[in-house]
Design a protein around this motif. Structure first.
Motif, mmCIF file in Angstrom:
data_model
loop_
_atom_site.group_PDB
_atom_site.id
_atom_site.type_symbol
_atom_site.label_atom_id
_atom_site.label_comp_id
_atom_site.label_asym_id
_atom_site.label_seq_id
_atom_site.Cartn_x
_atom_site.Cartn_y
_atom_site.Cartn_z
ATOM 1 N N VAL A 291 -5.621 -7.122 3.473
ATOM 2 C CA VAL A 291 -4.456 -6.655 2.711
ATOM 3 C C VAL A 291 -3.573 -7.855 2.415
ATOM 4 O O VAL A 291 -3.466 -8.787 3.226
ATOM 5 C CB VAL A 291 -3.647 -5.596 3.496
ATOM 6 N N PRO A 292 -2.939 -7.882 1.248
ATOM 7 C CA PRO A 292 -2.001 -8.979 0.970
ATOM 8 C C PRO A 292 -0.750 -8.843 1.838
ATOM 9 O O PRO A 292 -0.266 -7.737 2.101
ATOM 10 C CB PRO A 292 -1.684 -8.799 -0.514
ATOM 11 N N VAL A 293 -0.241 -9.967 2.305
ATOM 12 C CA VAL A 293 0.945 -9.980 3.169
ATOM 13 C C VAL A 293 2.175 -10.283 2.320
ATOM 14 O O VAL A 293 2.225 -11.316 1.644
ATOM 15 C CB VAL A 293 0.795 -11.033 4.278
ATOM 16 N N SER A 294 3.136 -9.363 2.346
ATOM 17 C CA SER A 294 4.425 -9.536 1.660
ATOM 18 C C SER A 294 4.253 -10.151 0.276
ATOM 19 O O SER A 294 4.639 -11.289 0.016
ATOM 20 C CB SER A 294 5.352 -10.417 2.502
ATOM 21 N N PRO A 295 3.649 -9.397 -0.643
ATOM 22 C CA PRO A 295 3.440 -9.945 -1.992
ATOM 23 C C PRO A 295 4.727 -10.412 -2.649
ATOM 24 O O PRO A 295 4.703 -11.334 -3.479
ATOM 25 C CB PRO A 295 2.817 -8.762 -2.754
ATOM 26 N N ASP A 296 5.857 -9.785 -2.298
ATOM 27 C CA ASP A 296 7.113 -10.199 -2.916
ATOM 28 C C ASP A 296 7.524 -11.603 -2.484
ATOM 29 O O ASP A 296 8.303 -12.278 -3.158
ATOM 30 C CB ASP A 296 8.225 -9.212 -2.563
ATOM 31 N N VAL A 297 6.985 -12.081 -1.322
ATOM 32 C CA VAL A 297 7.321 -13.420 -0.824
ATOM 33 C C VAL A 297 6.236 -14.433 -1.168
ATOM 34 O O VAL A 297 6.518 -15.531 -1.647
ATOM 35 C CB VAL A 297 7.546 -13.382 0.701
ATOM 36 N N PHE A 298 4.958 -14.062 -0.923
ATOM 37 C CA PHE A 298 3.888 -15.056 -0.969
ATOM 38 C C PHE A 298 2.983 -14.950 -2.194
ATOM 39 O O PHE A 298 2.167 -15.842 -2.424
ATOM 40 C CB PHE A 298 3.013 -14.930 0.289
ATOM 41 N N GLU A 299 3.105 -13.877 -2.967
ATOM 42 C CA GLU A 299 2.207 -13.744 -4.107
ATOM 43 C C GLU A 299 2.415 -14.890 -5.102
ATOM 44 O O GLU A 299 3.546 -15.271 -5.411
ATOM 45 C CB GLU A 299 2.428 -12.402 -4.796
ATOM 46 N N LYS A 300 1.291 -15.452 -5.540
ATOM 47 C CA LYS A 300 1.267 -16.560 -6.497
ATOM 48 C C LYS A 300 1.834 -17.846 -5.909
ATOM 49 O O LYS A 300 2.185 -18.762 -6.651
ATOM 50 C CB LYS A 300 2.010 -16.195 -7.785
ATOM 51 N N ARG A 301 1.964 -17.892 -4.599
ATOM 52 C CA ARG A 301 2.404 -19.125 -3.955
ATOM 53 C C ARG A 301 1.244 -19.719 -3.159
ATOM 54 O O ARG A 301 0.501 -18.999 -2.494
ATOM 55 C CB ARG A 301 3.585 -18.854 -3.030
ATOM 56 N N SER A 302 1.112 -21.024 -3.205
ATOM 57 C CA SER A 302 0.045 -21.713 -2.492
ATOM 58 C C SER A 302 0.445 -21.887 -1.033
ATOM 59 O O SER A 302 1.503 -22.446 -0.727
ATOM 60 C CB SER A 302 -0.224 -23.077 -3.140
ATOM 61 N N ILE A 303 -0.403 -21.409 -0.127
ATOM 62 C CA ILE A 303 -0.121 -21.496 1.305
ATOM 63 C C ILE A 303 -0.566 -22.864 1.815
ATOM 64 O O ILE A 303 -1.740 -23.235 1.708
ATOM 65 C CB ILE A 303 -0.853 -20.386 2.080
#
Length: 675
Positions: A291-303
């Motif tokens: 499952v994606p984790v906190s899409p509002d924070v990490f979506e489209k961001r490079s970890i």
């Protein structure tokens, strides 16, 4: 009166039949000279020469046999018939080979059938069927085992190439780091641009197998006895507790952009965090579902990096702006689902790790820092002068902190100094890497060769291509095998009938002579085969026992091959020994052995076994067993093998002694024939 009669007899003219016979011999001699000069039945452009058509050769043989009785020197016609027949055999070898092999195998079946002690027909048929089924089962099992070992060999060659050859020649870069704090000391898992390694003390062992071969490692982490590795094309896992486990791709990760940049265990034993170039994902069941984790924070961001301490998870992310190397640090504490931003000041984060007492460490483009939670600020760790300026690799245990970049990793146990832990391999080709030829060679080594090796190793492919080329020279292996089987079926059922039919083609005055020759050939050939079967059986048993004790892979198969090769005169023992060394090299490439004293001692033992077996065979087994069989001079055998190999290749070497036995039988009958 007598004088007049003698004079008239001496001056009598040559008969027309004699003249015709002489002309036939001369024509045949001219044809033989032309045929042997040309060497085949076609010219340089591939067009067929009508004069060298096989039918012409057969007509010449027929003509010479018809005029044979009118010749005074019959040996000339005999030699011409032999030379024409030899040219015909060599020219039409591809066509005749199924018949030669078919009748040869039929004769062997006849020999085996005669050796069966049963008298009733149905008992003999059942015994033959049982023998064929056993032989077929052995061949099937052998082929399956060889295929499995060849596959392992191909994988072993790929692993050796990526783990050893490429780092030695073109060098390596250190890409990922994970530490397991075991009782015997820290165990380091290292990912490079060529593979995965485990380091314990001074020993560095490769772990690059399965689907991960040829992949660049970007992240690595250990969770619940499972090692995970992130690559540019996805996530891979290795179950550490499974014997001979191999890396396998985690196909369930739903990634549009498959590049995995960070991995960390989650809060539970089976939970896992994976950071990608397009967000953060979590799994609570060892990677079965995500499952994606906190899409509002990490979506489209490079970890950039993930680490965990107790119930707290830290994630470093790169900003959304394309030009920004600026990073942010997020933390999720306890059961709280909210993420909060920790101060990162002006630090450009590249790696995170949690050390002793829960201290959070960060590797940045400007050194290594520790976060003091109470004060809420970052302080630079001691020993800056020992570390690289840019820290991209970071890991920690309860007692040590490991920090470094793509070239070197150092460790610290709480003191101010940072002794060396791992250094990268610079590569022998490093000085030429920036030259045009250096770039071409490096591209070939890192891209071209690995792509060729993906299906099992270039060595295995080369062997397969060579075997195919060899079979093609004899008219195609499958076609030859199919026609041979058909000939064997018919010849095996009516072998004696075919021989009787052959003798009927001979003129009546010579028919009994031909039968005498055939009986003598059969008698000598039966004695030869009985001796060879006995020698093969004894040598095979001794070889299987010796190679099994040494630990040669496929000891049973190699021993049987050594016994059968012993039937090939002069060169057979060397061929049998070569199979043993090939099996040893296959075992080495497949990972059954490690290169060192153990492998060297085994090779010396194999060499000693080969020499010992041949000494026993040459001094004890063959002299006693073959004394009752057909005896042929050793020099004559060597000459026959060389000539047979030059004329007919492999089959000439194999059939050299049987042909010599036939020739000797013919000579023996001719010498004993009444004059």
């Amino acid at each position: 009166m007598d004088t007049e009669n003698n004079s008239s007899t001496q001056n009598s003219p040559i008969s027309g039949a004699t003249i015709l016979a002489i002309i036939s011999v001369v024509l045949a001699a001219g044809w033989i000279a032309f045929a042997y000069y040309i060497g085949g039945s076609t010219d340089a452009n591939g067009k067929r020469i009508l004069l060298l058509h096989p039918l012409v050769a057969l007509l010449l043989i027929f003509l010479l046999t018809r005029v044979y009785r009118w010749l005074e020197i019959k040996i000339i016609a005999t030699l011409e018939i032999v030379m024409i027949a030899l040219w015909l055999l060599v020219t039409m070898l591809g066509v005749l080979m199924p018949f030669i092999l078919g009748f040869g195998f039929a004769y062997l079946l006849r020999f085996i059938s005669n050796a069966i002690p049963f008298k009733k027909p149905y008992q003999r048929r059942l015994a033959m069927l049982l023998i064929l089924l056993v032989c077929g089962g052995v061949f099937f099992w052998t082929g399956r085992q060889i295929g499995k070992q060849a596959s392992q060999m191909g994988k072993g060659l790929q692993q050796f190439y990526h783990e050893s050859v490429l780092p030695f020649i073109v060098g390596e870069t250190l890409e990922a780091l994970a530490i397991e704090d075991s009782g015997a000391g820290p165990k380091i898992y290292l990912g490079t641009n060529h593979g995965v390694y485990v380091i314990e003390g001074d020993a560095r062992t490769g772990m690059t197998n399965g689907d991960i071969v040829g992949k660049q490692i970007r992240a690595i982490s250990l969770a619940d006895k499972v090692l995970y590795a992130g690559t540019p094309d996805g996530l891979y896992r290795l179950e550490m507790e499974r014997e001979k486990a191999a890396w396998a791709k985690v196909e369930t990760l739903p990634l549009t952009h498959p590049q995995v940049l960070a991995i960390s265990p989650g809060r539970g034993a089976t939970s896992l965090y994976v950071g990608t170039a397009a967000g953060l994902y979590a799994s609570e069941d060892s990677g079965e579902t995500w499952v994606p984790v906190s899409p509002d924070v990490f979506e489209k961001r490079s970890i950039v990096s993930i680490t965990r301490e107790g119930d707290s998870v830290y994630v470093a992310v790169k900003g959304e702006e394309a030009e920004a190397l600026q990073t942010a640090l997020w933390m999720q504490a306890g059961s709280n689902t909210e993420w909060q931003v920790l101060p990162s000041e002006a630090l450009t984060l590249q790696a995170l790790a949690v050390g002793n007492n829960g201290t959070l460490y960060a590797g940045t483009t400007n050194g290594c820092y520790a976060y003091e939670g109470a004060a809420g600020q970052w302080t630079e760790v001691q020993g800056k002068e020992y570390l690289p300026t840019s820290i991209s690799l970071l890991a920690a245990t309860s007692t040590h902190v490991y920090a470094g970049d793509k070239t070197v990793i150092r460790h610290n146990s709480g003191t101010g100094d940072w002794p060396l832990a791992i250094a990268h391999n610079e590569g022998r080709f490093n000085t030429l890497k920036d030259t045009p030829i250096g770039r071409q060679v490096q591209k070939y080594l890192t891209e071209r060769i690995p792509s060729l090796a993906q299906a099992g190793g270039t060595a295995v492919r080369w062997l397969s291509a060579s075997a195919g080329s060899f079979a093609f020279q004899f008219g195609g292996f499958l076609a030859t095998a199919s026609f041979t089987f058909i000939v064997l079926v018919y010849a095996g059922q009516q072998f004696d009938d075919y021989i009787r039919g052959l003798t009927r083609l001979v003129p009546e005055p010579h028919r009994e002579t031909v039968k005498t020759h055939l009986r003598e050939i059969d008698s000598h050939m039966q004695a030869y085969l009985r001796g060879q079967v006995t020698v093969i059986a004894i040598v095979s048993v001794i070889s299987c026992i010796a190679y099994g004790m040494i630990g040669v892979p496929f000891a049973l198969l190699v021993g049987l091959l050594a016994g059968f090769c012993n039937a090939i005169p002069t060169f057979g023992p060397f061929i049998g020994g070569a199979f043993a060394f090939i099996a040893m090299l296959m075992g080495l490439a497949a990972g059954d052995f490690t290169l060192g004293w153990n492998f060297g001692i085994r090779c010396l033992a194999v060499l000693g076994a080969i020499l010992g077996i041949q000494t026993i065979d040459n001094s004890l087994i063959s002299p006693k067993v073959m004394s009752k069989a057909v005896e042929v001079d050793p020099l004559l055998i060597m000459f026959g093998v060389i000539v047979g190999g030059a004329l007919l290749g492999f089959w000439g070497v194999l059939l050299a002694i049987p042909i010599l036995v036939v020739i000797k039988s013919v000579i023996a009958v001719s010498q004993n024939a009444p004059r």
